[in-house]
Motif scaffolding. Structure first.
Motif, short mmCIF file in Angstrom:
data_model
loop_
_atom_site.label_atom_id
_atom_site.label_comp_id
_atom_site.label_asym_id
_atom_site.label_seq_id
_atom_site.Cartn_x
_atom_site.Cartn_y
_atom_site.Cartn_z
N MET B 1 24.56 8.09 55.82
CA MET B 1 24.75 7.28 54.61
C MET B 1 24.49 8.12 53.36
SD MET B 1 25.70 4.18 54.05
CE MET B 1 25.77 2.99 52.75
N ASN B 2 23.38 8.83 53.42
CA ASN B 2 23.02 9.69 52.30
C ASN B 2 24.02 10.81 52.08
OD1 ASN B 2 20.86 8.45 51.26
ND2 ASN B 2 19.33 9.56 52.49
N LYS B 3 24.56 11.28 53.24
CA LYS B 3 25.52 12.38 53.17
C LYS B 3 26.78 11.95 52.42
CE LYS B 3 24.52 15.61 56.86
NZ LYS B 3 24.90 16.09 58.19
N LYS B 4 27.24 10.69 52.73
CA LYS B 4 28.42 10.16 52.08
C LYS B 4 28.22 10.07 50.56
CE LYS B 4 30.80 7.57 55.63
NZ LYS B 4 31.06 6.25 56.20
N ALA B 5 27.04 9.58 50.23
CA ALA B 5 26.72 9.47 48.80
C ALA B 5 26.73 10.86 48.16
CB ALA B 5 25.35 8.82 48.63
N GLY B 6 26.25 11.84 48.94
CA GLY B 6 26.21 13.22 48.45
C GLY B 6 27.59 13.73 48.11
N ILE B 7 28.60 13.44 48.98
CA ILE B 7 29.98 13.90 48.74
C ILE B 7 30.52 13.27 47.45
CG2 ILE B 7 32.36 13.80 49.62
CD1 ILE B 7 31.06 13.92 52.47
N GLY B 8 30.24 11.97 47.29
CA GLY B 8 30.65 11.26 46.06
C GLY B 8 30.06 11.89 44.83
N ASP B 9 28.81 12.23 44.92
CA ASP B 9 28.13 12.88 43.77
C ASP B 9 28.78 14.21 43.43
OD1 ASP B 9 26.44 10.84 43.40
OD2 ASP B 9 24.74 11.72 44.50
N ILE B 10 29.08 14.97 44.48
CA ILE B 10 29.68 16.31 44.25
C ILE B 10 31.04 16.15 43.54
CG2 ILE B 10 30.69 18.35 45.40
CD1 ILE B 10 28.48 17.93 47.57
N LEU B 11 31.84 15.19 44.04
CA LEU B 11 33.15 14.95 43.42
C LEU B 11 33.01 14.55 41.96
CD1 LEU B 11 35.33 13.13 46.09
CD2 LEU B 11 35.78 15.31 45.00
N LEU B 12 32.03 13.61 41.73
CA LEU B 12 31.82 13.11 40.37
C LEU B 12 31.36 14.25 39.45
CD1 LEU B 12 32.16 10.21 39.33
CD2 LEU B 12 29.66 10.02 39.32
N ASP B 13 30.47 15.10 39.98
CA ASP B 13 29.97 16.22 39.18
C ASP B 13 31.11 17.16 38.77
OD1 ASP B 13 27.46 15.31 39.32
OD2 ASP B 13 26.78 16.64 40.92
N ASN B 14 32.07 17.29 39.69
CA ASN B 14 33.16 18.25 39.44
C ASN B 14 34.43 17.59 38.91
OD1 ASN B 14 31.87 20.73 40.33
ND2 ASN B 14 31.78 19.70 42.30
N LEU B 15 34.32 16.33 38.50
CA LEU B 15 35.51 15.57 38.05
C LEU B 15 36.24 16.28 36.90
CD1 LEU B 15 36.95 12.93 38.76
CD2 LEU B 15 35.75 11.87 36.85
N THR B 16 35.47 16.79 35.96
CA THR B 16 36.07 17.49 34.81
C THR B 16 36.90 18.68 35.28
OG1 THR B 16 33.92 17.06 33.83
CG2 THR B 16 35.47 18.33 32.51
N TYR B 17 36.33 19.42 36.22
CA TYR B 17 37.04 20.60 36.74
C TYR B 17 38.32 20.18 37.46
CZ TYR B 17 32.74 23.08 35.72
OH TYR B 17 31.68 23.62 35.07
N LEU B 18 38.19 19.10 38.25
CA LEU B 18 39.36 18.63 39.00
C LEU B 18 40.49 18.18 38.06
CD1 LEU B 18 37.63 16.65 41.89
CD2 LEU B 18 38.86 18.81 42.07
N ILE B 19 40.11 17.47 36.99
CA ILE B 19 41.12 17.01 36.02
C ILE B 19 41.79 18.22 35.36
CG2 ILE B 19 41.47 15.80 33.81
CD1 ILE B 19 39.23 13.85 34.78
N LEU B 20 40.97 19.18 34.95
CA LEU B 20 41.51 20.39 34.31
C LEU B 20 42.44 21.14 35.26
CD1 LEU B 20 38.43 21.84 32.41
CD2 LEU B 20 40.55 21.03 31.40
N LEU B 21 42.02 21.22 36.52
CA LEU B 21 42.83 21.92 37.52
C LEU B 21 44.17 21.21 37.72
CD1 LEU B 21 42.54 24.39 39.42
CD2 LEU B 21 41.95 22.78 41.23
N ALA B 22 44.11 19.86 37.76
CA ALA B 22 45.35 19.07 37.94
C ALA B 22 46.30 19.29 36.77
CB ALA B 22 45.00 17.60 38.08
N ILE B 23 45.75 19.26 35.53
CA ILE B 23 46.58 19.49 34.33
C ILE B 23 47.21 20.89 34.41
CG2 ILE B 23 46.53 19.80 31.81
CD1 ILE B 23 44.25 17.65 31.81
N PHE B 24 46.41 21.86 34.82
CA PHE B 24 46.88 23.24 34.92
C PHE B 24 48.04 23.36 35.92
CE2 PHE B 24 46.58 27.27 37.30
CZ PHE B 24 46.84 28.16 36.28
N VAL B 25 47.83 22.77 37.11
CA VAL B 25 48.85 22.86 38.17
C VAL B 25 50.15 22.19 37.70
CG1 VAL B 25 49.47 22.10 40.50
CG2 VAL B 25 47.22 23.09 40.06
#
Lengths: 158, 141
Positions: B1-25
């Motif tokens: 359960m905690n692990k799942k939450a951990g993945i969500g946190d990682i994604l949320l932390d890197n959301l800015t990077y993911l958006i920038l990467l998507a715009i770039f691609v």
């Protein structure tokens, strides 16, 4: 107090990381795009050959017809030139026995800014005309034709 | 359960990077799409060359041009029919070449003539090339 300061330093580190990331993206992007541009070239500049072709066409027309005021009054019709197309993309000047056709008023003038056509600095600028000069003799008269072109293709959706 | 939450946190932390990467691609893809097998450059070239051939033609001329490269590019870019590739609009004095879907390159010719009987002839043998043939005639009002 120490804890808050540490957090601020950490936040600053996070923000700096974004700049590094963006810089990296720009660096990669510029590399890919410039590679594509180098491979495919910057397009096909046909202004010079256009101007040459137009002056050739006018020379043919002047050779074929009697050169008088009537010819210059009906120039586009007699030489089969479409003025609607020419007006935005081409300039034409015809001089007879002129010492400086670029500066002279000319026997027939279509368009303006003839001095700019022979500037070295405008050769690579597609907004400026590239020009051609044709000089020949007919019935003892020295006829000079100056033509310029900025004609380019345009992209249309569909 | 905690692990799942951990993945969500990682994604949320890197959301800015993911958006920038998507715009770039998306941006890079949009730019590179313009080059599709050189469709833009070759479309530009063919429209200008055909326009110039019309410009120095006289009424009564019959013209045939090698358009092998253009047909190859159009086929690679899934242009549905060959009749779509070359189009001449006599009232507008305009020749258009379509080598990729959704875009065409158009070029105006100043010679006051009309172009009729536009026909794309397919080369049948190994050495035969595809040719675009047309007749140049006086302006038909």
């Amino acid at each position: 107090m120490k804890g808050i300061l540490k957090n601020k330093i950490a936040a600053l580190g996070d923000q700096a990381e974004i700049f590094v990331f963006v810089f990296l993206l720009i660096f990669i992007g510029v590399g890919i795009v410039s590679g594509a541009y180098i491979f495919f070239g910057k397009g096909y500049d046909s202004r010079m050959s256009d101007a040459g072709m137009l002056s050739g066409k006018i020379k043919e027309c002047l050779n074929y017809n009697e050169i008088d005021d009537k010819l210059f009054n009906e120039f586009s019709v007699r030489c089969k030139l479409n003025e609607d197309i020419l007006k935005d993309i081409n300039i034409i000047k015809v001089c007879i026995d002129s010492s400086d056709c670029v500066e002279d008023s000319g026997k027939f003038v279509f368009g303006s800014n003839f001095p700019a056509c022979f500037f070295e600095g405008t050769k690579d600028n597609k907004k400026y005309h590239r020009c051609d000069r044709e000089i020949f003799l007919k019935n003892g008269k020295r006829i000079e034709i100056i033509t310029g072109s900025v004609r380019n293709s345009r992209e249309v959706l569909g | 359960m905690n692990k799942k939450a951990g993945i969500g946190d990682i994604l949320l932390d890197n959301l800015t990077y993911l958006i920038l990467l998507a715009i770039f691609v998306v941006g890079i893809f949009a730019i590179l799409l313009q080059f599709e097998n050189g469709a833009g450059v070759w479309g530009d070239y063919y429209s200008k060359e055909i326009g110039k051939v019309i410009d120095f033609s006289n009424a009564g001329d019959k013209v045939c041009l090698d358009v092998q490269k253009a047909t190859e590019i159009a086929k690679k870019n899934s242009v549905k029919s060959f009749s779509e590739i070359f189009r001449i609009d006599n009232p507008a004095n305009e020749v258009c070449v379509k080598l990729s879907l959704g875009k065409r390159k158009c070029f105006n010719y100043w010679n006051d003539v009309d172009v009729v009987n536009l026909d794309l002839k397919f080369g049948l043998g190994d050495n035969e090339k595809n040719r675009l043939c047309f007749d140049v005639v006086e302006v038909q009002k």
